[in-house]
Design a protein around this motif. Structure first.
Motif, mmCIF file in Angstrom:
data_model
loop_
_atom_site.group_PDB
_atom_site.id
_atom_site.type_symbol
_atom_site.label_atom_id
_atom_site.label_comp_id
_atom_site.label_asym_id
_atom_site.label_seq_id
_atom_site.Cartn_x
_atom_site.Cartn_y
_atom_site.Cartn_z
ATOM 1 N N ASN A 96 0.830 -1.198 0.000
ATOM 2 C CA ASN A 96 0.000 0.000 0.000
ATOM 3 C C ASN A 96 0.867 1.251 0.000
ATOM 4 O O ASN A 96 1.766 1.379 0.836
ATOM 5 N N ARG B 262 0.376 5.082 0.625
ATOM 6 C CA ARG B 262 -0.637 5.957 1.217
ATOM 7 C C ARG B 262 -0.455 7.401 0.745
ATOM 8 O O ARG B 262 -0.073 8.286 1.510
ATOM 9 N N TYR B 263 -0.776 7.617 -0.517
ATOM 10 C CA TYR B 263 -0.572 8.953 -1.087
ATOM 11 C C TYR B 263 -1.443 10.006 -0.405
ATOM 12 O O TYR B 263 -1.110 11.186 -0.381
ATOM 13 N N ASP B 264 -2.561 9.552 0.161
ATOM 14 C CA ASP B 264 -3.467 10.492 0.823
ATOM 15 C C ASP B 264 -3.047 10.810 2.251
ATOM 16 O O ASP B 264 -3.748 11.526 2.965
ATOM 17 N N GLN B 265 -1.879 10.269 2.681
ATOM 18 C CA GLN B 265 -1.388 10.524 4.036
ATOM 19 C C GLN B 265 0.066 11.016 3.985
ATOM 20 O O GLN B 265 0.961 10.382 4.560
ATOM 21 N N PRO B 266 0.335 12.117 3.303
ATOM 22 C CA PRO B 266 1.728 12.571 3.167
ATOM 23 C C PRO B 266 2.371 12.838 4.516
ATOM 24 O O PRO B 266 1.715 13.304 5.453
ATOM 25 N N GLY B 267 3.658 12.506 4.594
ATOM 26 C CA GLY B 267 4.384 12.658 5.847
ATOM 27 C C GLY B 267 5.314 13.851 5.838
ATOM 28 O O GLY B 267 4.996 14.904 5.269
ATOM 29 N N ILE C 243 6.063 9.737 1.531
ATOM 30 C CA ILE C 243 4.732 9.129 1.431
ATOM 31 C C ILE C 243 4.789 7.772 2.129
ATOM 32 O O ILE C 243 5.592 6.906 1.733
ATOM 33 N N PRO C 244 3.982 7.540 3.165
ATOM 34 C CA PRO C 244 4.046 6.262 3.887
ATOM 35 C C PRO C 244 3.695 5.075 2.981
ATOM 36 O O PRO C 244 2.851 5.181 2.084
ATOM 37 N N THR C 245 4.342 3.972 3.231
ATOM 38 C CA THR C 245 4.024 2.707 2.574
ATOM 39 C C THR C 245 3.940 1.620 3.634
ATOM 40 O O THR C 245 4.583 1.708 4.685
ATOM 41 N N THR D 209 -3.251 4.437 -2.725
ATOM 42 C CA THR D 209 -4.394 4.978 -2.002
ATOM 43 C C THR D 209 -4.437 6.496 -2.148
ATOM 44 O O THR D 209 -3.433 7.178 -1.951
ATOM 45 N N GLY D 210 -5.633 7.018 -2.492
ATOM 46 C CA GLY D 210 -5.781 8.457 -2.652
ATOM 47 C C GLY D 210 -5.551 8.919 -4.069
ATOM 48 O O GLY D 210 -5.567 10.119 -4.343
#
Length: 640
Positions: A25, A27-32, A533-535, A581-582
């Motif tokens: 996954n 997580r493009y919608d959860q940028p860090g 970007i989290p993975t 995602t996102g």
């Protein structure tokens, strides 16, 4: 070219909806956090003839006959003479070039030299004088004087057996006082079609010439074409490999080379600037003498060429033999460090800023980072020495960021330098090394790291070692809110003098190649984003997290998602679903793969055996399948 199984192993297909099996996954919608803009850079140390005989383009060995040189001071030199002609060379202390270079090379003519005969001196360079098709001209300079002889002198590059003369020039006349002479050697194109190293540089006197004449030489110099055509410049192919990697910082001058085997043999920066005839050089700590022709200004100019931040290492009072300067005697060493900083950033109204301008660079260089010492965990008194330098530098230059090489509690440590040289498996096993590091303490500079293949100790880094490095690099990039800089080490290795291995880039006098380890460094550096970007991978559905590693980022200015996937396994690993995602759809992009057999290496015969290959990434949906090849780094750039 690079190992690249076109459609058989690398499988990219769009998948609709959810897919059973292993999942990665993104997580493009959860940028860090922001990724450090200077995360990837380079570290230079004079080791393995990285400078002299390597990046520094000077071709003459032992050009200055320095009194600081250990061992045979005639190293590199020999007599050339026609049959029947007698002569000898030796070091003369009665005819010094100047107060710094207190000797000269004396050629005694012990018999008459008839017309058609010659006598002179040769130098065999660093494992040969290179002839290459791109070396269309050579700059020659030397100091000479004579007794009983007034010229001419013939300057040549010739084959070792004397049968082939590649280029020749003449100095018409010399005097009884030392003067500097300069000529250009221009081989004819048909003479340099094939690279060769079995050659000599010679300066000779042609007969008729009377016995008992003497000719004195010093600072013989032979330069091929150099990077940016600088007179005291760098070897083009090696410099270009570094430029192509787009490093964000340049750390110099070492390393152990900074400290020296003894305090007297440390890197004394004041002796590395100005005219080469005023540079005594010094014995390095890796078994050979350094000319210091690659000195402080040359380092700074190359950092400028790289558009890279300067990380300056300053001598902090500790040498490799364990000696430390007592605190009460540290004053001159601290002042030297402050003067060095002034040379770099001071304006021309300052003493050392004016000296920099006189040396040819009126504008100050930008400087943000100063590292106090090197690997001081080997010492027992860094807690005493660090505060002395920290206080002095901060008092005069409060804007500078200080890097420490060991944890101490006597002063703040804005940045700590960590080094890792590890066996196989350590880097993948420790890719989360910085995941739980405190975020309210020191930032981290991973100033040296490499997988050392003790099981297969060939000199060149193999694919498996490179991919182990890459696994750890995903962790450093993931933690780049605290790991702000990192660089592989050592950078260079001359194939004729490898005192440390593996290294990033190898060469002899005529060829060079990047190792798989360097290609990993290159790819991480040239393809990078600005936001993490989290993975995550779903371990419950079969993705082996101990063998597959990943990190993602966003490059905001081009609206690009960058996904880096590392497989350290002996077999391919199928990722059944890479889910973005996102993101609903993409415009496709580019996929770059570096992969090869586990123990494969590059070499002079096959310099690109393991090298990156790129192809179009045609998937436009928000999920796809990817089969990661064994021992591979894959970087997918997805245009959004």
């Amino acid at each position: 070219m690079g190992y690249f199984k076109e459609s058989l192993v690398i499988l990219l297909v769009a998948v609709l909806g959810a897919s059973q099996g292993s999942v990665l996954n993104v997580r493009y919608d959860q940028p860090g956090h922001e990724i450090s803009p200077i995360l990837w850079g380079i570290f230079f140390e004079e080791i393995n003839h990285a400078g002299d005989g390597g990046l520094y383009a000077e071709l003459i060995k032992n050009r200055a006959l320095s009194p600081k040189r250990h061992g045979a001071n005639l190293d590199g030199y020999a007599v050339v003479r026609s049959d029947g002609v007698d002569g000898r060379i030796y070091i003369s202390h009665d005819h010094p070039l100047n107060s710094v270079l207190t000797s000269s090379l004396r050629l005694n003519v012990d018999s008459d030299v008839a017309a058609g005969q010659r006598i002179g001196v040769s130098n065999n360079g660093y494992y040969g004088i290179p002839i290459r098709p791109d070396y269309t001209s050579y700059r020659v300079s030397f100091y000479a004087k004579a007794i009983g002889f007034s010229g001419p002198l013939t300057v040549q590059i010739e084959s070792t057996d004397g049968r082939v003369v590649f280029a020749t020039a003449q100095v018409p006349q010399i005097t009884e006082e030392f003067q500097k002479y300069e000529v250009t050697l221009t081989p004819t194109p048909d003479m340099i079609q094939n690279p060769s190293l079995d050659n000599l540089f010679t300066i000779s006197a042609n007969g008729p010439l009377s016995a008992n004449s003497s000719i004195f030489f010093n600072v013989m110099s032979l330069f091929p074409p150099t990077y940016k055509n600088r007179p005291n410049g760098l070897r083009i192919d090696l410099a270009q490999k570094l430029v192509d990697a787009k490093p964000s910082f340049f750390r110099f001058p070492g390393g152990n080379f900074l400290e020296g085997n003894t305090i007297e043999e440390r890197f004394i920066w004041e002796e590395t600037i100005g005219d080469n005839a005023q540079r005594p050089g010094h014995m390095g700590c890796w078994g050979y003498y350094s000319t210091d022709g690659l000195g402080l200004l040359e380092y700074l100019e190359f950092a400028e060429d790289l558009n890279a931040e300067i990380i300056l290492g300053v001598f902090a009072g500790y040498a490799l033999n364990g000696d430390s300067v007592p605190p009460e005697e540290m004053g001159p060493f601290v002042e030297s460090a402050l003067n060095e900083i002034e040379y770099i950033i001071g304006n021309t109204s300052t003493t050392w800023g004016a000296r920099r301008a006189a040396d040819g660079h009126p504008e100050p260089f930008p400087l943000t980072y100063v590292e106090i010492g090197n690997e001081d965990w080997f010492s027992s008194d860094y807690y005493i020495r660090y505060p002395i330098f920290y206080d002095a530098i901060r008092a005069r230059y409060p804007e500078l960021q200080i890097i420490a090489t060991q944890d101490v509690n006597t002063r703040p440590i804005p940045i700590r330098d960590d080094h890792f040289y590890s066996d196989f498996g350590w880097f993948p096993d420790n890719h989360r090394y910085y995941d739980t590091a405190p975020r309210n303490g020191s930032k981290i500079f991973v100033g040296e790291y490499a997988t050392r293949d003790n099981a297969h100790p060939q000199p060149e880094a193999n694919t498996a070692a490179a991919i182990d490095d890459a696994a750890f690099m995903t962790g450093m990039e993931r933690n780049s809110d605290i790991v702000i800089m990192a660089c592989y080490a050592p950078l260079f290795g001359h194939l004729n003098d490898l005192v440390w291995k593996p290294d990033g880039i190898y060469y002899n006098g005529v060829q060079s190649f990047a190792t798989p380890a360097w290609w990993v460094q290159h790819l991480f550096s040239v393809i990078r984003g600005d936001t993490y970007i989290p993975t995550d991978s779903d371990a419950n559905v079969g993705l082996p997290q101990e063998k597959i590693f990943h990190v993602a980022s966003r490059k905001s200015d081009t609206n690009t998602l960058i996904l880096k996937i590392v497989n350290t396994n002996t077999e391919d690993i199928m990722i059944d679903t890479v889910s973005l995602t996102g993101i609903s759809t993409t415009q496709g992009g580019t996929m770059t793969v570096l992969s090869g057999g586990q123990w494969d290496q590059n070499d002079l015969e096959n310099p690109l055996r393991i090298s990156p290959r790129s192809q179009a990434f045609n998937v436009t949906s928000n999920s796809f399948t990817y089969n990661a090849p064994a021992f591979s780094l894959t970087i997918i750039e997805i245009q959004l």
